[in-house]
Scaffold this active site. Structure first.
Site, PDB file in Angstrom:
ATOM      1  N   ASN A   9     -16.712  76.359 101.441  1.00 34.10           N
ATOM      2  CA  ASN A   9     -17.927  77.100 101.125  1.00 34.10           C
ATOM      3  C   ASN A   9     -18.781  77.128 102.390  1.00 34.10           C
ATOM      4  O   ASN A   9     -19.409  76.131 102.733  1.00 34.10           O
ATOM      5  CB  ASN A   9     -18.651  76.386  99.972  1.00 34.10           C
ATOM      6  CG  ASN A   9     -20.009  76.984  99.667  1.00 34.10           C
ATOM      7  OD1 ASN A   9     -20.356  78.050 100.182  1.00 34.10           O
ATOM      8  ND2 ASN A   9     -20.779  76.303  98.832  1.00 34.10           N
ATOM      9  N   TRP A  10     -18.749  78.271 103.059  1.00 35.28           N
ATOM     10  CA  TRP A  10     -19.435  78.349 104.354  1.00 35.28           C
ATOM     11  C   TRP A  10     -20.954  78.484 104.201  1.00 35.28           C
ATOM     12  O   TRP A  10     -21.692  78.453 105.176  1.00 35.28           O
ATOM     13  CB  TRP A  10     -18.891  79.529 105.171  1.00 35.28           C
ATOM     14  CG  TRP A  10     -17.429  79.384 105.550  1.00 35.28           C
ATOM     15  CD1 TRP A  10     -16.572  78.366 105.186  1.00 35.28           C
ATOM     16  CD2 TRP A  10     -16.645  80.275 106.358  1.00 35.28           C
ATOM     17  NE1 TRP A  10     -15.317  78.591 105.719  1.00 35.28           N
ATOM     18  CE2 TRP A  10     -15.335  79.741 106.439  1.00 35.28           C
ATOM     19  CE3 TRP A  10     -16.919  81.480 107.027  1.00 35.28           C
ATOM     20  CZ2 TRP A  10     -14.305  80.382 107.156  1.00 35.28           C
ATOM     21  CZ3 TRP A  10     -15.898  82.111 107.744  1.00 35.28           C
ATOM     22  CH2 TRP A  10     -14.617  81.560 107.805  1.00 35.28           C
ATOM     23  N   LYS A  11     -21.419  78.699 102.985  1.00 31.41           N
ATOM     24  CA  LYS A  11     -22.849  78.865 102.694  1.00 31.41           C
ATOM     25  C   LYS A  11     -23.448  79.939 103.606  1.00 31.41           C
ATOM     26  O   LYS A  11     -22.755  80.895 103.912  1.00 31.41           O
ATOM     27  CB  LYS A  11     -23.566  77.513 102.799  1.00 31.41           C
ATOM     28  CG  LYS A  11     -22.872  76.466 101.901  1.00 31.41           C
ATOM     29  CD  LYS A  11     -23.657  75.202 101.706  1.00 31.41           C
ATOM     30  CE  LYS A  11     -22.860  74.256 100.799  1.00 31.41           C
ATOM     31  NZ  LYS A  11     -23.573  73.009 100.510  1.00 31.41           N
ATOM     32  N   HIS A  94     -23.200  77.429  91.888  1.00 33.10           N
ATOM     33  CA  HIS A  94     -23.409  76.337  92.841  1.00 33.10           C
ATOM     34  C   HIS A  94     -24.813  75.757  92.653  1.00 33.10           C
ATOM     35  O   HIS A  94     -25.760  76.489  92.342  1.00 33.10           O
ATOM     36  CB  HIS A  94     -23.227  76.862  94.267  1.00 33.10           C
ATOM     37  CG  HIS A  94     -23.181  75.767  95.280  1.00 33.10           C
ATOM     38  ND1 HIS A  94     -24.321  75.180  95.770  1.00 33.10           N
ATOM     39  CD2 HIS A  94     -22.147  75.131  95.855  1.00 33.10           C
ATOM     40  CE1 HIS A  94     -23.983  74.225  96.623  1.00 33.10           C
ATOM     41  NE2 HIS A  94     -22.672  74.170  96.694  1.00 33.10           N
ATOM     42  N   GLU A  96     -27.019  74.950  94.668  1.00 33.08           N
ATOM     43  CA  GLU A  96     -28.055  75.579  95.493  1.00 33.08           C
ATOM     44  C   GLU A  96     -28.555  76.860  94.848  1.00 33.08           C
ATOM     45  O   GLU A  96     -29.734  77.210  94.971  1.00 33.08           O
ATOM     46  CB  GLU A  96     -27.530  75.822  96.916  1.00 33.08           C
ATOM     47  CG  GLU A  96     -27.446  74.500  97.684  1.00 33.08           C
ATOM     48  CD  GLU A  96     -26.354  74.422  98.723  1.00 33.08           C
ATOM     49  OE1 GLU A  96     -25.822  75.461  99.127  1.00 33.08           O
ATOM     50  OE2 GLU A  96     -26.012  73.292  99.124  1.00 33.08           O
ATOM     51  N   GLU A 166     -19.614  68.712  91.438  1.00 33.97           N
ATOM     52  CA  GLU A 166     -20.383  68.433  92.646  1.00 33.97           C
ATOM     53  C   GLU A 166     -21.670  67.696  92.293  1.00 33.97           C
ATOM     54  O   GLU A 166     -22.669  68.335  91.924  1.00 33.97           O
ATOM     55  CB  GLU A 166     -20.740  69.740  93.363  1.00 33.97           C
ATOM     56  CG  GLU A 166     -19.537  70.560  93.788  1.00 33.97           C
ATOM     57  CD  GLU A 166     -19.888  71.483  94.949  1.00 33.97           C
ATOM     58  OE1 GLU A 166     -19.217  71.370  95.980  1.00 33.97           O
ATOM     59  OE2 GLU A 166     -20.826  72.264  94.847  1.00 33.97           O
ATOM     60  N   GLY A 172     -24.199  67.770 101.056  1.00 33.28           N
ATOM     61  CA  GLY A 172     -24.869  67.882 102.342  1.00 33.28           C
ATOM     62  C   GLY A 172     -25.653  66.655 102.752  1.00 33.28           C
ATOM     63  O   GLY A 172     -26.455  66.695 103.686  1.00 33.28           O
ATOM     64  N   SER A 212     -20.001  66.196 100.383  1.00 31.74           N
ATOM     65  CA  SER A 212     -19.735  65.378 101.579  1.00 31.74           C
ATOM     66  C   SER A 212     -18.272  64.952 101.712  1.00 31.74           C
ATOM     67  O   SER A 212     -17.990  63.864 102.197  1.00 31.74           O
ATOM     68  CB  SER A 212     -20.668  64.165 101.614  1.00 31.74           C
ATOM     69  OG  SER A 212     -22.020  64.593 101.657  1.00 31.74           O
ATOM     70  N   GLY A 233     -18.334  71.942 101.960  1.00 32.30           N
ATOM     71  CA  GLY A 233     -19.409  72.644 102.646  1.00 32.30           C
ATOM     72  C   GLY A 233     -19.350  72.377 104.140  1.00 32.30           C
ATOM     73  O   GLY A 233     -18.577  72.987 104.873  1.00 32.30           O
ATOM     74  N   GLY A 234     -20.154  71.443 104.589  1.00 32.06           N
ATOM     75  CA  GLY A 234     -20.297  71.153 106.020  1.00 32.06           C
ATOM     76  C   GLY A 234     -18.980  71.031 106.779  1.00 32.06           C
ATOM     77  O   GLY A 234     -18.810  71.628 107.860  1.00 32.06           O
TER      78      GLY A 234
HETATM   79  P1  PGA Z   1     -20.982  69.521 101.493  1.00 31.99           P
HETATM   80  O1  PGA Z   1     -21.189  70.741 100.459  1.00 31.99           O
HETATM   81  O2  PGA Z   1     -19.495  69.371 101.672  1.00 31.99           O
HETATM   82  O3  PGA Z   1     -21.675  69.982 102.749  1.00 31.99           O
HETATM   83  O4  PGA Z   1     -21.598  68.322 100.906  1.00 31.99           O
HETATM   84  C1  PGA Z   1     -20.355  70.888  99.354  1.00 31.99           C
HETATM   85  C2  PGA Z   1     -20.787  72.097  98.575  1.00 31.99           C
HETATM   86  O5  PGA Z   1     -21.998  72.337  98.459  1.00 31.99           O
HETATM   87  O6  PGA Z   1     -19.946  72.854  98.042  1.00 31.99           O
END
Ligand code: PGA
Length: 248
Positions: A9-11, A94, A96, A166, A172, A212, A233-234
């Site tokens: 997930n590149w956000k 998600h 977010e 999640e 994050g 994470s 994500g990251g």
């Molecule tokens: P993260 O994000 O790996 O940066 O914690 C995961 C996500 O939000 O899908």
């Protein structure tokens, strides 16, 4: 046997040039046919990234979709549009989006139904906030989200769904859930699906962990019985760390 699925997930990261570069690196380094690999760039990068990966085993996903087919919905993106640029997956609900963009269990449900209508595989996110975990409400929250997501979705349609557990406090933050904490919730979700549908259905559905996840902690999480992959994500923003998780 459930095939593992790792999705990046590149956000809101990577312009077109950067996205093409990252997709090219991932494509060059990926040769693990035991794992389904998905990349989910921002909308504006989808077409260009599809050109890079279309003849590879890497699948394309979007980060959201709107529930109407078309019309006067300024700023929204339809399932048909996602299909037309090569998407096979779409992340829905998600945390977010729930936190910053008023996503609710109800809108998540509408988006899942629309995605399934267009044969897009939804990656449906669920997970508790830190205060909810501390209050002992994790299972209650996750149950509400999962029930809401699948409300009115037939078993025949629901087989195509992927769930991502999640915990919001792990996203994050560098604070990963322990394999025990994750496994416990994954099993809870699988047992809930067995209640909502049946055991065979529940045993076949893939549940990713997200929050994470990194090459250093992925193997330990991915060997747990009910953890079938990761939503990253990251660590998905660099080819070597993303492929490190794919190969973990
Ligand atoms: P993260 O994000 O790996 O940066 O914690 C995961 C996500 O939000 O899908």
């Amino acid at each position: 046997m459930r095939k593992r699925i790792i999705a990046g997930n590149w956000k809101m990261n990577k312009n077109v040039t950067e996205a093409v570069e990252l997709a090219t690196e991932i494509k060059a380094g990926h040769d693990n046919s035991d794992v389904d690999v998905v990349v989910c760039p921002p909308f504006t990068d989808l077409y260009a990234v599809h050109q890079v990966i279309k003849d590879s085993p890497i699948a394309l996903g979007a980060q959201d979709v709107f529930w109407e087919d078309k019309g006067a919905y300024t700023g929204q993106i339809s399932a048909d549009m996602l299909k037309s640029v090569g998407c096979r997956y779409v992340i829905i609900g998600h945390s977010e989006r729930r936190q910053y963009f008023a996503e609710t269990d109800e809108t998540v449900n509408k988006k899942i139904k629309k995605a399934l209508e267009y044969e897009l595989t939804p990656i449906v996110c669920a997970g508790e906030l830190l205060q909810e975990r501390e209050a002992g409400e994790t299972e209650m929250v996750v149950e509400r989200q999962v029930r809401g997501a699948f409300d009115g979705v037939s078993k025949a349609d629901a087989v195509d769904v992927v769930i991502a557990y999640e915990p919001v406090w792990a996203i994050g933050t560098g604070k990963v859930a322990t394999p025990e904490q994750a496994q416990q919730v994954h099993k809870f979700i699988r047992d809930l699906l067995a209640k909502l549908y049946d055991r065979e259905f529940a045993d076949a559905l893939r549940i990713q962990y997200g929050g994470s996840m990194k090459p250093e902690n992925a193997a330990e999480l991915l060997t747990r019985e009910d953890i079938d992959g990761g939503l990253i994500g990251g660590a998905s923003l660099k080819a070597d760390s993303f492929l490190g998780i794919v190969n973990a």
